[in-house]
Design a protein around this motif. Structure first.
Motif, PDB file in Angstrom:
ATOM      1  N   TYR A  49       0.817  -1.228   0.000  1.00  0.00           N
ATOM      2  CA  TYR A  49       0.000   0.000   0.000  1.00  0.00           C
ATOM      3  C   TYR A  49       0.849   1.276   0.000  1.00  0.00           C
ATOM      4  N   ILE A  50       2.186   1.111   0.055  1.00  0.00           N
ATOM      5  CA  ILE A  50       3.065   2.282   0.055  1.00  0.00           C
ATOM      6  C   ILE A  50       2.964   3.000  -1.291  1.00  0.00           C
ATOM      7  N   TYR A  51       2.914   4.321  -1.246  1.00  0.00           N
ATOM      8  CA  TYR A  51       2.787   5.210  -2.409  1.00  0.00           C
ATOM      9  C   TYR A  51       1.441   5.069  -3.125  1.00  0.00           C
ATOM     10  N   LYS A  52       0.465   4.463  -2.474  1.00  0.00           N
ATOM     11  CA  LYS A  52      -0.840   4.325  -3.116  1.00  0.00           C
ATOM     12  C   LYS A  52      -1.842   5.372  -2.637  1.00  0.00           C
ATOM     13  N   THR A  53      -1.516   6.074  -1.545  1.00  0.00           N
ATOM     14  CA  THR A  53      -2.338   7.187  -1.086  1.00  0.00           C
ATOM     15  C   THR A  53      -1.787   8.462  -1.708  1.00  0.00           C
ATOM     16  N   PRO A  54      -2.571   9.192  -2.472  1.00  0.00           N
ATOM     17  CA  PRO A  54      -2.056  10.406  -3.125  1.00  0.00           C
ATOM     18  C   PRO A  54      -1.388  11.357  -2.136  1.00  0.00           C
ATOM     19  N   GLY A  55      -0.154  11.762  -2.480  1.00  0.00           N
ATOM     20  CA  GLY A  55       0.564  12.726  -1.661  1.00  0.00           C
ATOM     21  C   GLY A  55       1.216  12.173  -0.425  1.00  0.00           C
ATOM     22  N   ARG A  56       1.280  10.828  -0.287  1.00  0.00           N
ATOM     23  CA  ARG A  56       1.882  10.237   0.911  1.00  0.00           C
ATOM     24  C   ARG A  56       2.686   8.999   0.529  1.00  0.00           C
ATOM     25  N   SER A  57       3.756   8.769   1.299  1.00  0.00           N
ATOM     26  CA  SER A  57       4.570   7.567   1.103  1.00  0.00           C
ATOM     27  C   SER A  57       4.086   6.426   1.982  1.00  0.00           C
ATOM     28  N   ASN A  58       3.803   6.726   3.284  1.00  0.00           N
ATOM     29  CA  ASN A  58       3.302   5.725   4.238  1.00  0.00           C
ATOM     30  C   ASN A  58       4.311   4.608   4.531  1.00  0.00           C
ATOM     31  N   ILE A  59       5.590   4.950   4.616  1.00  0.00           N
ATOM     32  CA  ILE A  59       6.635   3.966   4.942  1.00  0.00           C
ATOM     33  C   ILE A  59       6.737   3.807   6.461  1.00  0.00           C
ATOM     34  N   ALA A  60       7.113   2.605   6.921  1.00  0.00           N
ATOM     35  CA  ALA A  60       7.237   2.313   8.350  1.00  0.00           C
ATOM     36  C   ALA A  60       8.642   1.816   8.680  1.00  0.00           C
ATOM     37  N   HIS A  61       9.097   2.109   9.888  1.00  0.00           N
ATOM     38  CA  HIS A  61      10.436   1.715  10.336  1.00  0.00           C
ATOM     39  C   HIS A  61      10.378   1.053  11.715  1.00  0.00           C
ATOM     40  N   CYS A  62      11.488   0.405  12.074  1.00  0.00           N
ATOM     41  CA  CYS A  62      11.665  -0.153  13.414  1.00  0.00           C
ATOM     42  C   CYS A  62      13.119   0.034  13.845  1.00  0.00           C
ATOM     43  N   PHE A  63      13.315   0.439  15.113  1.00  0.00           N
ATOM     44  CA  PHE A  63      14.659   0.681  15.652  1.00  0.00           C
ATOM     45  C   PHE A  63      14.777   0.015  17.018  1.00  0.00           C
TER      46      PHE A  63
END
Length: 363
Positions: free
Chosen positions: A265-279
């Motif tokens: 679903y990443i880059y499928k919302t107009p104007g948003r990347s919606n990437i997730a991270h973990c540290f």
């Protein structure tokens, strides 16, 4: 494809000025630049300065919100979830790892997930942040769907890199790898060179092996099928299911635990990347004497270096050694840029007002 060398410090000054031209503060610009150029220092062209053109488009297209105000939406003594609100990935990454380290100082362990972020650069940078504090560090991110699952022909998972680092002597142990055969950045480099892809890297939209770099990249961009194979390759005979499984592990640690967005679903919302991270930061003194633990790792690493070599081979490397040696070489000889990347930097310099700082070629 012709390559040029440019002075590292001059390139850093240019990048800082360029990000300031995009209206980031000087401190923010330095942070973004240092994460970006960590890849070039490590000799990893795919994730370094050649990615500036990507950031240019993501900033100017509005995917990156320069006025974003990230917030912690859930927190415990050992964990936190950060809502990124579409901030620059490198800024969120540093903020999140600093928080994980802070928690590890007080509790021995810290794990911070981030949702609604952007591309954050090289995963090892954040793992190394923990190493500098005498801790084990881990970093993961999901990415745009680019990996074809075993027996599939539609990209459903990202390159989903996993980085792990721990202090050791004389060189820290630093492992950082995509869970695909190669990352997307490697395809971008091949495209700039005009090179074909090796067999076993990628599938076309029909699910067959393809060496057509432009075709594979175009399919990824337009989501018309195909993509890069999992680490291990096609099917099960060479263990492609293992890379697929590692990518799923990354999706769980990043998107699922943060309440964020999975790769498909990443880059499928107009104007948003919606990437997730973990540290993750771990103070390994909770397991015993830190010096003894570190000495044990250092000793084992040396035993591996000293072990028998295969015929015709000269050296066994430990993870992180090539990057450490590259850092010394790059600081002395300069960063290697291909001519297309250099042209992109010229355009970015014109756009941001940093053109006068574009470093001259040393060769």
């Amino acid at each position: 494809m012709q390559y040029h060398r440019v002075d590292y410090n001059a390139l850093r000054d240019f990048c800082i000025a360029a990000f300031q031209g995009y209206r980031f503060t000087r401190d923010e610009s330095q942070t973004i630049t240092d994460v970006l150029l960590e890849a070039d220092l490590s000799g990893i062209e795919s994730h370094g300065i050649q990615r500036m053109i990507r950031y240019h488009h993501e900033i100017t297209d509005g995917l990156v919100k320069r006025d974003a105000k990230p917030e912690i939406v859930k927190e415990t003594p050992i964990s936190a979830v950060i809502e990124g609100h579409d901030a620059m990935g490198q800024l969120l990454g540093v903020q999140a790892m600093e928080l994980a380290i802070q928690k590890a100082r007080t509790s021995g362990f810290g794990m911070v997930t981030v949702r609604n972020s952007n591309h954050y650069g090289i995963a090892a940078y954040y793992a190394r942040m923990a190493v500098k504090e005498g801790m084990i560090g881990m970093s993961m991110t999901n990415t745009e769907a680019i990996m074809v699952p075993t027996f599939g022909k539609q990209a459903m998972l990202g390159t989903n890199p996993i980085a792990f680092a721990m202090p050791a002597k004389p060189t820290d142990f630093v492992f950082d790898a995509a869970t695909t055969v190669v990352p997307r950045g490697k395809l971008e480099v091949y495209a700039k060179r005009g090179d074909s892809l090796p067999v076993g890297w990628a599938l076309d939209e029909t699910g067959h092996d393809s060496d057509e770099t432009a075709r594979v990249l175009d399919n990824i961009i337009h989501k018309t099928g195909g993509g890069i194979l999992p680490l291990g390759g096609f099917g099960e005979k060479t263990s492609g299911y293992k890379g697929y499984g590692f990518a799923m592990l990354c999706e769980i640690a990043t998107a699922i635990l943060s309440g964020g967005t999975t790769s498909n679903y990443i880059y499928k919302t107009p104007g948003r990347s919606n990437i997730a991270h973990c540290f993750i930061a771990l103070d390994y003194s909770i397991f015993g004497d830190k010096e003894s633990i570190e000495a044990s790792l250092s000793r084992f690493m040396q035993e591996i270096r000293d072990s028998a070599l295969a015929d015709g081979c000269q050296r066994i490397y430990l993870h992180g050694e090539k990057e450490a040696e590259s850092r010394v070489r790059v600081l002395k000889e300069g960063v290697l840029l291909n001519e297309k990347t250099y042209d992109e930097l010229r355009m970015i310099g014109e756009y941001t007002g940093a053109l006068s700082l574009l470093p001259v070629c040393l060769d």
